[in-house]
Write an enzyme that holds these catalytic residues in place. Structure first.
Site, PDB file in Angstrom:
ATOM      1  N   ASN A   1      36.526 -19.242  20.919  1.00  0.00           N
ATOM      2  CA  ASN A   1      36.384 -19.670  19.524  1.00  0.00           C
ATOM      3  C   ASN A   1      35.527 -20.919  19.464  1.00  0.00           C
ATOM      4  O   ASN A   1      35.568 -21.776  20.354  1.00  0.00           O
ATOM      5  CB  ASN A   1      37.745 -19.975  18.898  1.00  0.00           C
TER       6      ASN A   1
ATOM      7  N   TYR B   1      35.366 -29.122  13.602  1.00  0.00           N
ATOM      8  CA  TYR B   1      36.516 -29.935  13.238  1.00  0.00           C
ATOM      9  C   TYR B   1      36.157 -31.400  13.477  1.00  0.00           C
ATOM     10  O   TYR B   1      35.767 -31.771  14.578  1.00  0.00           O
ATOM     11  CB  TYR B   1      37.744 -29.563  14.091  1.00  0.00           C
ATOM     12  N   ARG B   2      36.328 -32.210  12.467  1.00  0.00           N
ATOM     13  CA  ARG B   2      35.953 -33.618  12.601  1.00  0.00           C
ATOM     14  C   ARG B   2      36.758 -34.272  13.728  1.00  0.00           C
ATOM     15  O   ARG B   2      37.881 -33.864  14.042  1.00  0.00           O
ATOM     16  CB  ARG B   2      36.189 -34.343  11.293  1.00  0.00           C
TER      17      ARG B   2
ATOM     18  N   TRP C   1      42.617 -30.265  14.001  1.00  0.00           N
ATOM     19  CA  TRP C   1      42.967 -28.848  13.927  1.00  0.00           C
ATOM     20  C   TRP C   1      44.061 -28.662  12.884  1.00  0.00           C
ATOM     21  O   TRP C   1      45.218 -29.045  13.099  1.00  0.00           O
ATOM     22  CB  TRP C   1      43.455 -28.357  15.289  1.00  0.00           C
TER      23      TRP C   1
ATOM     24  N   GLU D   1      31.324 -16.785  17.158  1.00  0.00           N
ATOM     25  CA  GLU D   1      30.242 -17.604  16.621  1.00  0.00           C
ATOM     26  C   GLU D   1      28.953 -17.440  17.426  1.00  0.00           C
ATOM     27  O   GLU D   1      27.853 -17.450  16.852  1.00  0.00           O
ATOM     28  CB  GLU D   1      30.687 -19.062  16.580  1.00  0.00           C
TER      29      GLU D   1
ATOM     30  N   ASP E   1      36.359 -37.090   2.801  1.00  0.00           N
ATOM     31  CA  ASP E   1      36.219 -35.672   3.130  1.00  0.00           C
ATOM     32  C   ASP E   1      35.287 -34.935   2.178  1.00  0.00           C
ATOM     33  O   ASP E   1      34.782 -35.493   1.200  1.00  0.00           O
ATOM     34  CB  ASP E   1      37.596 -35.002   3.130  1.00  0.00           C
TER      35      ASP E   1
END
Length: 636
Positions: free
Chosen positions: A184, A188-189, A202, A250, A300
């Site tokens: 995967n 994710y920051r 996560w 991906e 965000d």
């Protein structure tokens, strides 16, 4: 003594190799879509303010060659326009993505030998899906391990004033399922918490969380690799909401979009495949037995701060890189931002798949004001009563569309990306109460207004042309008997000459299409509800279909600012209600801040704002950056 600053790359034209970040930057520079800034800039807020102004003007990408305190240049805004995003994905226009996918899934299953031969070209496309293994690549030309690992040497941005620290904002986070071995990649920051430690954001619905939970059950660490840069198609793929199809990941999506397989190689300290042509690779692990760390706040993509919460720690065991790497970054915040174009790419890419399941869908759009999940507009070929609700409920069941908060359904001739036209249709064709329906379901965990964490209300608005059965049983009965049915009354919006003066209203505006925008300074519980009820009794309500009550920071002259605030600040089941008036009725949207006295126990987050000091500094230095002139005196 600090090491000498690395020279900024000149982007020498590459030979026959896979596309990467620097070849894309070269292409943009040749087209006048990338500007170099040699003036020293600060990674703490200054770069954010510059990038924010540029993306809102449709300005160029920027290569900052001299970032204070770092040896490496930084590039930002690579996909900051619709055109650059299409270019990054190898298409002329983002609409071409839908045609590309439709061509692939429209396989011919009959027709004898001719039908089979017709699939040969498509099968050749499929062969490009899996990545190809290489022994070495540019991403491992320089290797830091042990005490050499220091994230502070990278120009990682401190994006917004209230952020909890510097954040890696464009990471391609790679993990492998400890049980199945499936790979995967997600974006994710990552908050920097030390020279070799970051947070790993996560969320509960993310695949990385599932991999970590499996590692915990097996009593082992979870290996993680984080790529920075690489093929722009791979950067996009990390953000794409892929359906759970075996073999589709991906890397495969990027390979299909690019028309060639993505090169990967083994990590130095982790047994994971990493992009061989990345700029940097961070290798390490997450220990599921370790206590989680406080992460945040973070400005965000919603345009609000995500408040501090507990997340796992990522321990960096190695940093590998090119000899002359460029650190890629993005910022998120008040829309429109760069992520709006990545969202639009996903819209186009997955439209054919949505149409396979719901063939009546003509088109759909997630406007920037809805920051992805808060608003979805879908046009349909309507065939029967209740068709709009069937489609909306079907969308709620499609992958990450489960997080949608408001779905507006319109007729097939309405352009879903014409924001003003869509809301005119809503005012004209959706009778409040009759053509609106609230329900519940999963909500994005970043939503601060929902009734519970990751759980809240949803709203369906049927703005399609109504059939007799949808306007009342009497009309339906007369039609069945062959009697003439009177057409549905047409809503006629009116703007009142004098607007009422109610408690706490700082600014207000009525629009010619039936909306009343209000900026409310809220000081006590149920103030917004009382305002709506008072307005319902006022003559000014006669020509209104929607009352939008926003907070005191909202610019009522800006339709986008009003809707952005409203959609962020509502739980539709709690905050959207139909009120009756002598002339009909309207829908009241309570987008004001919720108070503890109203039963809202979570802290209400602030909107993202840059400090005046940084704004003044950027104003004063703008002529030194060598960037395009700003529109007007300021960009805001």
């Amino acid at each position: 003594m600090a090491p000498p600053r690395l020279p900024s790359p000149r982007f020498l034209r590459p030979g026959p190799r896979s596309p990467d970040l620097q070849s894309f930057m070269q292409l943009l520079e040749e087209r006048g879509e990338l500007v170099r800034v040699s003036f020293p800039v600060d990674r703490d807020l200054e770069i954010t303010e510059i990038a924010d102004r540029l993306v809102k003007q449709g300005g160029p990408a920027v290569l900052f060659e001299n970032v204070k305190g770092s040896d490496f240049p930084l590039v930002i805004g690579l996909m900051g326009t619709r055109e650059r995003t299409a270019l990054a994905l190898g298409v002329q226009d983002l609409d071409d993505l839908a045609a590309k996918v439709r061509h692939l899934i429209d396989l011919k299953g009959s027709g004898g030998l001719g039908g089979l031969l017709g699939n040969v070209g498509k099968l050749r496309d499929v062969l490009h899906l899996p990545p190809r293994r290489v022994r070495s690549g540019p991403a491992q030309e320089v290797i830091w391990t042990g005490d050499e690992v220091d994230l502070g040497r990278l120009p990682i941005l401190n994006c917004w004033p209230l952020d909890g620290g510097p954040f890696v904002t464009l990471p391609l986070v790679i993990t492998r399922d400890p049980e199945t071995g499936e790979r995967n990649m997600g974006m994710y920051r990552m908050q920097v918490m030390g020279r070799n430690v970051t947070g790993m954001h996560w969320q509960r619905h993310k695949t990385g969380t599932k991999h970590l939970e499996k590692a915990r059950r097996l009593g082992q660490r979870l290996e993680v690799a984080v790529a920075l840069g690489g093929d722009p198609a791979l950067i996009y793929a990390a953000t794409a909401p892929l359906p759970p199809i075996p073999g589709l990941d991906e890397f495969a999506l990027a390979g299909y979009l690019r028309g060639q397989r993505s090169p990967v190689m083994k990590g130095v300290t982790v047994d994971l495949d990493v992009p061989a042509n990345a700029e940097f690779i961070l290798e390490g692990y997450v220990d599921p037995q370790e206590d989680w760390a406080v992460e945040g706040p973070f400005g965000d993509h919603t345009g609000f701060y995500t408040l501090p919460d507990l997340y796992p720690r990522f321990h960096v065991t190695a940093i590998t890189m090119r000899r002359q790497p460029v650190y890629p970054a993005t910022i998120v915040g008040r829309p429109p931002m760069e992520d709006a174009y990545l969202i639009e790419a996903s819209e186009r890419l997955f439209l054919p798949a949505a149409q396979m399941i719901l063939p009546e869908i003509v088109d759909y759009h997630m406007p920037p004001a809805g920051v992805a999940h808060n608003l979805v507009v879908v046009s349909i070929k309507k065939s029967y009563p209740g068709h709009a609700y069937k489609v909306a409920n079907g969308l709620f069941g499609l992958g990450q569309m489960m997080f949608a908060k408001v779905i507006v359904v319109v007729d097939e001739d309405v352009r879903v990306n014409d924001f003003a036209a869509v809301w005119r249709e809503v005012a004209a064709r959706a009778v409040p109460g009759r053509d609106t329906l609230t329900t519940r379901g999963p909500i994005d965990v970043l939503d601060h207004s929902s009734r519970g964490w990751g759980y809240g209300g949803k709203l369906i608005i049927d703005a399609t042309t109504k059939l007799p059965e949808e306007v009342g049983s009497a009309a339906s009965s007369r039609e069945a008997q062959g009697q003439e049915v009177a057409p549905e009354p047409v809503f006629t919006p009116r703007v009142a000459p004098d607007l009422p003066d109610f408690e706490g209203v700082l600014a207000q505006r009525q629009t010619p299409d039936g909306f009343w925008y209000v900026a409310l300074h809220k000081t006590h519980p149920v103030q917004a509800q009382a305002l709506a009820e008072s307005f319902a009794a006022h003559p000014a309500a006669a020509g209104i279909r929607h009352l939008l009550i926003a907070d005191e920071q909202t610019d009522v002259q800006s339709e986008q600012d009003v809707w952005w605030t409203i959609l962020n600040n509502i739980d539709p089941e709690r905050d959207v209600h139909s009120l009756s008036t002598p002339g009909g009725g309207f829908l009241a949207w309570d987008g004001a801040r919720k108070l503890p006295e109203e039963g809202f126990v979570r802290e209400w987050p602030p909107k993202i704002e840059m400090t005046p000091e940084v704004q003044r500094r950027v104003d004063a230095r703008w002529h030194l950056y060598g960037l395009p002139e700003q529109e007007g005196e300021k960009s805001r």
